[in-house]
Enzyme design. Sequence first.
Site, mmCIF file in Angstrom:
data_model
loop_
_atom_site.group_PDB
_atom_site.id
_atom_site.type_symbol
_atom_site.label_atom_id
_atom_site.label_comp_id
_atom_site.label_asym_id
_atom_site.label_seq_id
_atom_site.Cartn_x
_atom_site.Cartn_y
_atom_site.Cartn_z
ATOM 1 N N GLU A 203 0.837 -1.204 0.000
ATOM 2 C CA GLU A 203 0.000 0.000 0.000
ATOM 3 C C GLU A 203 0.866 1.246 0.000
ATOM 4 O O GLU A 203 1.770 1.383 0.835
ATOM 5 C CB GLU A 203 -0.885 -0.029 1.253
ATOM 6 C CG GLU A 203 -1.603 1.248 1.589
ATOM 7 C CD GLU A 203 -2.766 1.532 0.672
ATOM 8 O OE1 GLU A 203 -2.567 2.331 -0.281
ATOM 9 O OE2 GLU A 203 -3.849 0.963 0.895
ATOM 10 N N HIS A 205 -0.741 4.435 -0.176
ATOM 11 C CA HIS A 205 -1.575 5.492 0.400
ATOM 12 C C HIS A 205 -1.441 6.817 -0.364
ATOM 13 O O HIS A 205 -1.495 7.888 0.229
ATOM 14 C CB HIS A 205 -1.277 5.692 1.892
ATOM 15 C CG HIS A 205 -1.966 4.684 2.759
ATOM 16 N ND1 HIS A 205 -1.307 3.897 3.689
ATOM 17 C CD2 HIS A 205 -3.262 4.311 2.833
ATOM 18 C CE1 HIS A 205 -2.172 3.094 4.302
ATOM 19 N NE2 HIS A 205 -3.375 3.328 3.801
ATOM 20 N N GLU A 229 -0.194 -0.522 -4.579
ATOM 21 C CA GLU A 229 -1.450 0.228 -4.513
ATOM 22 C C GLU A 229 -1.215 1.719 -4.301
ATOM 23 O O GLU A 229 -0.485 2.114 -3.391
ATOM 24 C CB GLU A 229 -2.308 -0.329 -3.373
ATOM 25 C CG GLU A 229 -3.657 0.343 -3.211
ATOM 26 C CD GLU A 229 -4.527 -0.393 -2.223
ATOM 27 O OE1 GLU A 229 -5.349 0.264 -1.551
ATOM 28 O OE2 GLU A 229 -4.396 -1.633 -2.114
ATOM 29 N N GLU A 255 -9.880 3.723 -4.749
ATOM 30 C CA GLU A 255 -10.750 3.757 -3.573
ATOM 31 C C GLU A 255 -11.284 5.144 -3.265
ATOM 32 O O GLU A 255 -12.309 5.282 -2.584
ATOM 33 C CB GLU A 255 -10.003 3.228 -2.350
ATOM 34 C CG GLU A 255 -8.888 4.148 -1.870
ATOM 35 C CD GLU A 255 -8.116 3.577 -0.700
ATOM 36 O OE1 GLU A 255 -8.266 4.090 0.422
ATOM 37 O OE2 GLU A 255 -7.352 2.621 -0.914
ATOM 38 N N HIS A 305 -12.005 -2.132 -2.385
ATOM 39 C CA HIS A 305 -11.470 -1.598 -1.137
ATOM 40 C C HIS A 305 -12.514 -1.802 -0.048
ATOM 41 O O HIS A 305 -13.718 -1.685 -0.284
ATOM 42 C CB HIS A 305 -11.181 -0.109 -1.318
ATOM 43 C CG HIS A 305 -10.737 0.598 -0.074
ATOM 44 N ND1 HIS A 305 -11.613 1.293 0.742
ATOM 45 C CD2 HIS A 305 -9.514 0.733 0.495
ATOM 46 C CE1 HIS A 305 -10.949 1.831 1.742
ATOM 47 N NE2 HIS A 305 -9.677 1.503 1.620
#
Length: 394
Positions: A203, A205, A229, A255, A305
């Site tokens: 991830e 973010h 991601e 997401e 998500h």
Amino acid sequence: MLTVDTTRPTGPAGRISRVETLTLGTAWRDFSYVRLHTDEGLTGVGEITHPYRGRETCSLTEAMAERHLLGADPFDVEEIWLRMYQGDFLRGGDIGGIVVSGVDQALYDLMGKALGVPAYRLTGGACRTDVRVYANGWYTGERDPASFAARAKEAVGRGYDALKFDPFGAGLGELSRDELRRSLAIVAAVREAVGPGVDLFVEGHARFAMATAARLVRELEPYELGWFEEPLPWTHIDRYAELRQRAAMPIAGGEHFHNRYEYARLFATAAVDVIQPDLSMAGGFTEVRKLAAQADTHAMLVAPHNSNSPVCTTASVHAVLGMPNFSILETFDGMLDPHVFDAVRGALPVENGRIGLPSAPGLGIELVDEVFAEHPPSHRFWNMFAEGWERRAR
């Protein structure tokens, strides 16, 4: 069409007569829900959790109920979706997107209960016998390779064969040399701990500048990731396709988008290999099915998500069962307090990294008011760009 028409014939669920919102406090975050009642005595639930703006989301839900829901037939899902979006002059954004999503979930819950069938029977049926999930939230603790490795082994020991984690701490924009080495050491330790048979997803973010993201896709290549991601902020969506050309692993994201209009640019720029709509943010069943179909026309997979409660997990299972280009579903259920499952009775359980076919009508979930009263919301905030956020201090 943008007003409730009570003169038309009504379906077997009756008409919506009352709308409630409820919020449950937990050690991690507050979970919020909408509960729709009909004049036929049915109730339908949906998740409207916002990680930081729960009060505002509940307030908008109640206001939208007065404007668009009371007196409506729950079977008119497309019209209700349009009425809430167009009639309320929504132009994207998280609070409005969450409200529309949770209400849409509750409508499918009502329809399934009225017809006596699980909600997935109303969204294309099933093209698989179960739903594979991956664990998130398992790495709460110190940010060092040994800690991550030990917790990864624990998660795999609970039956998961796919894990996601953010090894980057409070990094933003770029990483110092020490932080880069530390992050990569964490990924290496997790891979060594779980072996080659477990899927790992890293991830980002949405935190890195292009130069750092480009270096990371090179440095992460040896660890055979299932995807990287959101390596870039979505303010730089046009550079996602460029990064994809450099990456040996798939790039995932989406997401933060709340409907097909926000997703349009992601599709137009071929930004990702895997889209990640959230059933409690991207428009509920009604909209996520359309996003999945559009993804299919772009040869993209769908991995929803889900950083929410078991209600969203359960709704997501119903949504993806009939989705041919589904890949895997996120879940935090394994890290939640026991009282969460008492509060949302009937949520589907995770067993050996899978969730089986639902059998109860609708979503099969009932909210237990007494548990909500015992665990009021805390309205706490944790900042993932602050040092030590991954410890999620309780």
